[in-house]
Design a protein around this motif. Sequence first.
Motif, PDB file in Angstrom:
ATOM      1  N   UNK A   1      78.355  22.769 -25.770  1.00  0.00           N
ATOM      2  CA  UNK A   1      77.704  23.107 -24.493  1.00  0.00           C
ATOM      3  C   UNK A   1      77.842  24.604 -24.220  1.00  0.00           C
ATOM      4  N   UNK A   2      79.048  25.107 -24.414  1.00  0.00           N
ATOM      5  CA  UNK A   2      79.303  26.542 -24.204  1.00  0.00           C
ATOM      6  C   UNK A   2      78.404  27.389 -25.114  1.00  0.00           C
ATOM      7  N   UNK A   3      78.223  26.905 -26.349  1.00  0.00           N
ATOM      8  CA  UNK A   3      77.382  27.616 -27.321  1.00  0.00           C
ATOM      9  C   UNK A   3      75.927  27.696 -26.840  1.00  0.00           C
ATOM     10  N   UNK A   4      75.409  26.547 -26.316  1.00  0.00           N
ATOM     11  CA  UNK A   4      74.031  26.532 -25.792  1.00  0.00           C
ATOM     12  C   UNK A   4      73.902  27.511 -24.624  1.00  0.00           C
ATOM     13  N   UNK A   5      74.908  27.543 -23.758  1.00  0.00           N
ATOM     14  CA  UNK A   5      74.882  28.467 -22.619  1.00  0.00           C
ATOM     15  C   UNK A   5      74.850  29.915 -23.097  1.00  0.00           C
ATOM     16  N   UNK A   6      75.728  30.223 -24.050  1.00  0.00           N
ATOM     17  CA  UNK A   6      75.798  31.588 -24.590  1.00  0.00           C
ATOM     18  C   UNK A   6      74.461  32.034 -25.156  1.00  0.00           C
ATOM     19  N   UNK A   7      73.862  31.172 -26.007  1.00  0.00           N
ATOM     20  CA  UNK A   7      72.588  31.494 -26.662  1.00  0.00           C
ATOM     21  C   UNK A   7      71.506  31.799 -25.644  1.00  0.00           C
ATOM     22  N   UNK A   8      71.574  31.106 -24.500  1.00  0.00           N
ATOM     23  CA  UNK A   8      70.531  31.264 -23.485  1.00  0.00           C
ATOM     24  C   UNK A   8      70.951  32.172 -22.327  1.00  0.00           C
ATOM     25  N   UNK A   9      72.143  32.782 -22.480  1.00  0.00           N
ATOM     26  CA  UNK A   9      72.605  33.726 -21.472  1.00  0.00           C
ATOM     27  C   UNK A   9      72.750  33.066 -20.094  1.00  0.00           C
TER      28      UNK A   9
ATOM     29  N   UNK B   1      75.414  18.027 -18.931  1.00  0.00           N
ATOM     30  CA  UNK B   1      75.242  18.232 -20.369  1.00  0.00           C
ATOM     31  C   UNK B   1      75.420  16.896 -21.099  1.00  0.00           C
ATOM     32  N   UNK B   2      74.604  16.684 -22.106  1.00  0.00           N
ATOM     33  CA  UNK B   2      74.744  15.441 -22.880  1.00  0.00           C
ATOM     34  C   UNK B   2      74.290  15.650 -24.324  1.00  0.00           C
ATOM     35  N   UNK B   3      74.725  14.731 -25.162  1.00  0.00           N
ATOM     36  CA  UNK B   3      74.294  14.745 -26.565  1.00  0.00           C
ATOM     37  C   UNK B   3      73.383  13.549 -26.802  1.00  0.00           C
ATOM     38  N   UNK B   4      72.244  13.802 -27.434  1.00  0.00           N
ATOM     39  CA  UNK B   4      71.315  12.730 -27.788  1.00  0.00           C
ATOM     40  C   UNK B   4      71.260  12.633 -29.300  1.00  0.00           C
ATOM     41  N   UNK B   5      71.469  11.410 -29.796  1.00  0.00           N
ATOM     42  CA  UNK B   5      71.464  11.173 -31.233  1.00  0.00           C
ATOM     43  C   UNK B   5      70.509  10.028 -31.522  1.00  0.00           C
ATOM     44  N   UNK B   6      69.666  10.175 -32.548  1.00  0.00           N
ATOM     45  CA  UNK B   6      68.706   9.111 -32.837  1.00  0.00           C
ATOM     46  C   UNK B   6      68.662   8.806 -34.327  1.00  0.00           C
TER      47      UNK B   6
ATOM     48  N   UNK C   1      68.648  12.480 -36.136  1.00  0.00           N
ATOM     49  CA  UNK C   1      68.942  13.809 -35.638  1.00  0.00           C
ATOM     50  C   UNK C   1      69.874  13.744 -34.453  1.00  0.00           C
ATOM     51  N   UNK C   2      70.345  14.895 -34.051  1.00  0.00           N
ATOM     52  CA  UNK C   2      71.201  14.977 -32.879  1.00  0.00           C
ATOM     53  C   UNK C   2      70.960  16.315 -32.207  1.00  0.00           C
ATOM     54  N   UNK C   3      71.046  16.340 -30.893  1.00  0.00           N
ATOM     55  CA  UNK C   3      70.852  17.596 -30.181  1.00  0.00           C
ATOM     56  C   UNK C   3      71.668  17.565 -28.892  1.00  0.00           C
ATOM     57  N   UNK C   4      72.007  18.743 -28.405  1.00  0.00           N
ATOM     58  CA  UNK C   4      72.742  18.871 -27.149  1.00  0.00           C
ATOM     59  C   UNK C   4      71.778  19.401 -26.097  1.00  0.00           C
TER      60      UNK C   4
END
Lengths: 176, 176
Positions: free
Chosen positions: B47-55, B64-69, B82-85
């Motif tokens: 989650x922190x990584x996604x925040x950093x990337x998007x400033x 925040x959640x993780x979706x896996x299919x 796949x999986x995504x946060x």
Amino acid sequence: MNITEFFELSLGRWRSQRSGHHLAFAHFEESLSTIDIVPLDCGDEAVIEVCKTNDINPQDITHPFRMTWEGESDWDDKALAGTTVLVSVPDLANPAQGKLLRDRGYAETVNAAGRYTFGDDGVFTLITGCDRAGAEERIWFANPNVRFRVATIKSSDGNGITTASFPSEIRSLSNS
Amino acid sequence: MNITEFFELSLGRWRSQRSGHHLAFAHFEESLSTIDIVPLDCGDEAVIEVCKTNDINPQDITHPFRMTWEGESDWDDKALAGTTVLVSVPDLANPAQGKLLRDRGYAETVNAAGRYTFGDDGVFTLITGCDRAGAEERIWFANPNVRFRVATIKSSDGNGITTASFPSEIRSLSNS
């Protein structure tokens, strides 16, 4: 988009590609059809008849139209064809919601009036039947020539949704 | 239903039955999959990584959640997995709308932030990409255990919708 623009955009000929989902069995159904939506005059005989059956003053209605469809489904190879007259009766206080009356033909005994609301997000939601059994349909435009619908049928025991269908519809620009 | 209830209802395991429509060719695609949506802690590393990337300041995020299919499609018999946060950043002035950030993995270079709005009709609409090319997704609940989605992809020339897909999703009450 407002509700009037929504109704007016719906007019015309549509090529409809529909998927049906039978939820409990994860069964798929596919069908293709042509749908014609033609405006009617408020004084049209079929429109007056729908008003009478539903005890509605024809002066309170807007956007009466006839919808006719013809196509084929892979479910039992059945042919799909039909026609119906639809009449909207907007609420006086708020024209973005109201009743949608429907001529379902003499074979149907169910009261075919539904309630619609048109949301800020451009989604037209129609609810037919009571809380425990009935149908819900959501319709919206992706652009003026592409229309999506999702229709769901609730079971009569009120416990769940039995089927859902997704028609994606492209405006047919030719008349053929 | 409000936006918080919407996010919370989405958590869990879903059995997804999906129809894809390739509009120009009226081609159908069918797939079945299992989707797991698991809440994450706001301090989770991903989650922190996604925040950093998007400033984005992690204090401004919610849900925040993780979706896996995982599943299978009849289109080329391809396996789907796949999986995504995902991380929502509600607008300060109106929490019913905001940004949805997405970790699309190192293989993707597209900016994966989308804009969402949650309507009075209970429909969550997510728009990703620019006006001319991108994706739109609408998600809503028929009841707490049945969720519908319609996702559309607009072509890069901006002239039309190329594909639409309709997943209908039933909550899996067992853990199997």
